[in-house]
Design a protein around this motif. Structure first.
Motif, PDB file in Angstrom:
ATOM      1  N   SER A 129      -1.827  -1.014  -3.814  1.00 43.27           N
ATOM      2  CA  SER A 129      -3.006  -0.255  -3.382  1.00 43.27           C
ATOM      3  C   SER A 129      -2.687   1.189  -3.035  1.00 43.27           C
ATOM      4  O   SER A 129      -3.579   1.937  -2.651  1.00 43.27           O
ATOM      5  CB  SER A 129      -3.659  -0.936  -2.168  1.00 43.27           C
TER       6      SER A 129
ATOM      7  N   MET B 118      -6.597  -2.740   1.980  1.00 42.99           N
ATOM      8  CA  MET B 118      -5.560  -1.958   1.305  1.00 42.99           C
ATOM      9  C   MET B 118      -4.177  -2.354   1.815  1.00 42.99           C
ATOM     10  O   MET B 118      -3.221  -2.459   1.029  1.00 42.99           O
ATOM     11  CB  MET B 118      -5.787  -0.463   1.540  1.00 42.99           C
TER      12      MET B 118
ATOM     13  N   HIS C 298       0.805  -1.215   0.000  1.00 46.47           N
ATOM     14  CA  HIS C 298       0.000   0.000   0.000  1.00 46.47           C
ATOM     15  C   HIS C 298       0.840   1.269   0.000  1.00 46.47           C
ATOM     16  O   HIS C 298       0.293   2.372   0.066  1.00 46.47           O
ATOM     17  CB  HIS C 298      -0.897   0.018   1.243  1.00 46.47           C
TER      18      HIS C 298
ATOM     19  N   LEU D  99      -8.463  -2.183  -5.434  1.00 51.26           N
ATOM     20  CA  LEU D  99      -8.709  -3.479  -4.795  1.00 51.26           C
ATOM     21  C   LEU D  99      -9.513  -4.393  -5.717  1.00 51.26           C
ATOM     22  O   LEU D  99      -9.226  -5.587  -5.839  1.00 51.26           O
ATOM     23  CB  LEU D  99      -9.450  -3.279  -3.473  1.00 51.26           C
TER      24      LEU D  99
END
Length: 674
Positions: A649, A643, A337, A517
């Motif tokens: 992400s 995430m 992320h 996602l």
């Protein structure tokens, strides 16, 4: 015997040298490149470059390398004389230079002087070339090493001067050449100076992180914090270096530093591999920042396909491309992320711009005229209009000099009335328009919905937030705050999630995050067992222009692999029979039209896998949480946790960041609390 006149003639050495110079010496930066490469090949530990007039007037390169003897110096300025080729094998090349064309080519179009001293010589030697005319070597006083001085570049071919850019542009090109060479050799000190530029000094980088230290010197101090290491190998080809995060990008490809066996190159095939690696992580008009070195057997790459050695040709081009694309994608997946730190810095800069300054307001400064209504300070009787009574005081201390620790907002004449928030401001205290009588402090009742303390209830906005989380279990709440993306606190404007971390807060674009996602989930399903599909009870008929309908029908196989089954329904319509099961509600007509537009825009030669991924990206955008939907608290926390566990992400399918982090220290600095 033929009586026809001869039309073929042998060119003179001077003309041959000028033609060679036209191939090798394009601009002053080409001269610097050739001379610095010679210095590095000579084993120099220090290379000094001085320029004037953008390199057109003067270029001087001095090194502490091995130097040359008198006989070697006399041969070095002859065409095709080199010490770097062994057994005439053009594939067994371990140096930057090898052709032996640079010095005679430079001497053909300039006034060239070379002074050098070998360790075995009692003194140095110097030789000059002027417009291709060679002088005799003569003794010179010089320490070990070589000094090459080029003056009046292209004086013998004045037409070439017309094609050069401004002095500033040529100086910038020289700087770029030196930076690229310096990245390949962190063990060498490079210095660049002159009246036409700002000085550049790159000291030797040592230790285990020497390469990263040199990269920070050249690319920028913020690059190491916004890059992931690359270290991969496949079938004898090794790839090492660093690749910038997708949210750390530039508007041009000049920030892509590529090397092959330590040789800086600008190869189109490698640039294409970079675009493939970042193709679903970054917008098409942005470029990643990378520093990568490809290492392989010299016999597996031909560096002799371009006059300036900028392009190379690999024996196994597909192997190299696959290694570059696969290594970068794997590294980005490991980054999860992560988003670049520059995103938060840009957010802070936007806040500061809103304050009308590039920095936080100094202590004691407060502009009453621009303060939001309800948060200003009352003016003292007799104070000049527009000048706050607190001018010169700590802005965090309320007017009247009462320390903030002892200040009760309930006694402020500007406080909102918790009993009548909907009342029209004009109906308040006649003496203070928009204000209300101050109730007894003990009259503050139970907190209104969404506020944790009774004393805060008066500040509840009439429209409220989209969602609010305050009543979580303290232990569980503390555990969530320790997670990388923190604990969800609220949803603003029915899209943006506010989460709290231990040392700041994070703002998440829910739509962009859910889009990424969904896209990653679709790719995972396709790779594992194919994307599950659901059959429509009644096929959806979508009318389209004939060209778009034909294009969709031609790509029906790729669309079916992406979970969308369709077939022609006459010449100007498409019948959609199945859609991905992941999407419960889907605007099928809008999706089909967008895919048709994408297929029209994309190159027909695009690989099937890339086309399918682009289709999946379009589907993910249509099937994600839309702006305007209120999320429940558990949905917000679930989004944050997913995430953290999902590759890439940190940015949406279009390359925009999905979240921004602001540290508490930065926020306090905005309010002058540093």
């Amino acid at each position: 015997m033929s009586s026809a006149p001869s039309v073929v003639r042998q060119l003179s050495d001077d003309t041959i040298n000028r033609i060679a110079a036209g191939e090798v010496i394009e601009r002053p930066a080409s001269v610097v490149k050739e001379l610095v490469e010679n210095a590095v090949d000579a084993g120099a530990g220090r290379v000094e470059i001085v320029t004037a007039g953008g390199g057109k007037t003067l270029i001087r390169v001095t090194d502490d390398g091995s130097g040359m003897s008198r006989d070697d110096l006399a041969l070095a300025v002859e065409r095709h004389c080199t010490s770097k080729l062994r057994a005439d094998d053009l594939l067994d090349i371990h140096t930057l230079g090898f052709r032996g064309e640079a010095l005679p080519s430079i001497g053909a179009v300039s006034r060239l002087a070379i002074a050098t001293r070998h360790a075995s010589e009692p003194h140095g030697w110097e030789i000059t070339l002027e417009g291709g005319l060679k002088g005799e070597p003569r003794p010179a006083g010089l320490a070990r090493g070589t000094r090459v001085e080029v003056r009046d570049l292209f004086f013998s071919t004045p037409a070439r001067l017309k094609f050069l850019k401004t002095e500033r542009a040529e100086a910038a090109a020289i700087t770029e050449v030196v930076k690229r060479l310096a990245l390949a050799r962190p063990d060498v000190r490079f210095s660049l100076s002159g009246a036409d530029r700002s000085a550049l000094d790159l000291p030797v980088a040592r230790g285990a992180d020497a390469r990263l230290v040199r990269i920070a010197q050249v690319v920028g101090a913020d690059f190491p914090d916004n890059a992931v290491p690359i270290d991969a190998a496949r079938e004898g080809v090794e790839l090492v270096g660093y690749a910038g995060l997708p949210t750390y990008h530039r508007a041009a490809s000049t920030w892509q530093y590529l090397m092959v066996n330590g040789r800086p190159v600008r190869d189109r095939q490698l640039f294409g591999a970079l675009r493939g690696a970042y193709q679903d992580l970054m917008r098409a008009d942005r470029h990643p920042v990378v520093v990568l070195d490809i290492r392989l057997d010299p016999h597996e790459v031909d560096v002799n396909v371009h006059p300036t050695k900028a392009d190379v040709r690999f024996r196994e081009q597909g192997l190299v491309r696959g290694l570059v694309v696969g290594a970068i994608r794997e590294a980005m997946a490991r980054a999860g992320h992560r988003a670049s730190t520059t995103v938060g810095a840009a957010t802070l800069a936007a806040f500061r711009t809103g304050l009308g300054s590039d920095a936080a307001p100094p202590a004691g400064h407060y502009q009453a005229a621009t303060a939001p209504r309800g948060f200003g300070r009352p003016e003292s009787p007799g104070a000049a209009p527009g000048r706050p009574s607190s001018y010169g005081r700590d802005p965090l201390r309320p007017s009247g000099g009462v320390p903030r620790e002892a200040w009760d907002w309930r006694v402020s004449p500007f406080r909102p009335d918790p009993m009548d928030r909907a009342q029209d401001p004009a109906d308040g205290d006649p003496g203070h328009p928009g204000m209300h009588p101050v109730p007894d402090a003990s009259a503050a009742g139970a907190p209104l919905s969404g506020f944790g303390e009774a004393m805060q209830a008066g500040f509840a906005p009439g429209f409220g937030v989209s969602a609010d989380i305050r009543a979580a279990d303290p232990a569980q709440d503390a555990e969530r705050a320790d997670r990388p993306l923190g604990a969800a606190r609220a949803q603003l404007h029915e899209n943006y999630i506010v989460s709290q971390t231990r040392d700041g807060f994070i703002l998440v674009d829910a739509h962009a995050a859910h889009e990424r996602l969904t896209y990653e989930r679709l790719k995972r399903q396709r790779a594992e067992a194919g994307i599950p599909r659901q059959m429509l009870l009644v096929p959806e008929i979508v009318e389209l222009p004939e060209e778009d309908a034909g294009r969709l029908a031609a790509h029906a196989g790729a669309l079916a692999e992406a979970g969308l089954v369709l077939e022609p329904f006459g010449p100007v319509a498409i019948a959609v029979r199945e859609t991905p099961a992941l999407f419960k509600r889907l605007d099928i007509a809008g999706l089909v039209r967008d895919i048709a537009d994408d297929l029209a825009d994309r190159d027909a030669s695009t690989r099937l896998g890339e086309r399918i991924n682009h289709i999946l990206s379009t589907m993910a955008c249509h099937g994600s949480v839309r702006t305007g939907r209120r999320l429940r608290p558990e949905e917000m926390d679930a989004l944050l946790r997913e995430m953290e566990a999902t590759p890439n992400s940190g940015q949406c399918n279009h390359g925009r960041p999905t979240w921004v982090e602001l540290k508490l220290t930065d926020i306090e600095r905005l309010f002058g609390r540093s």
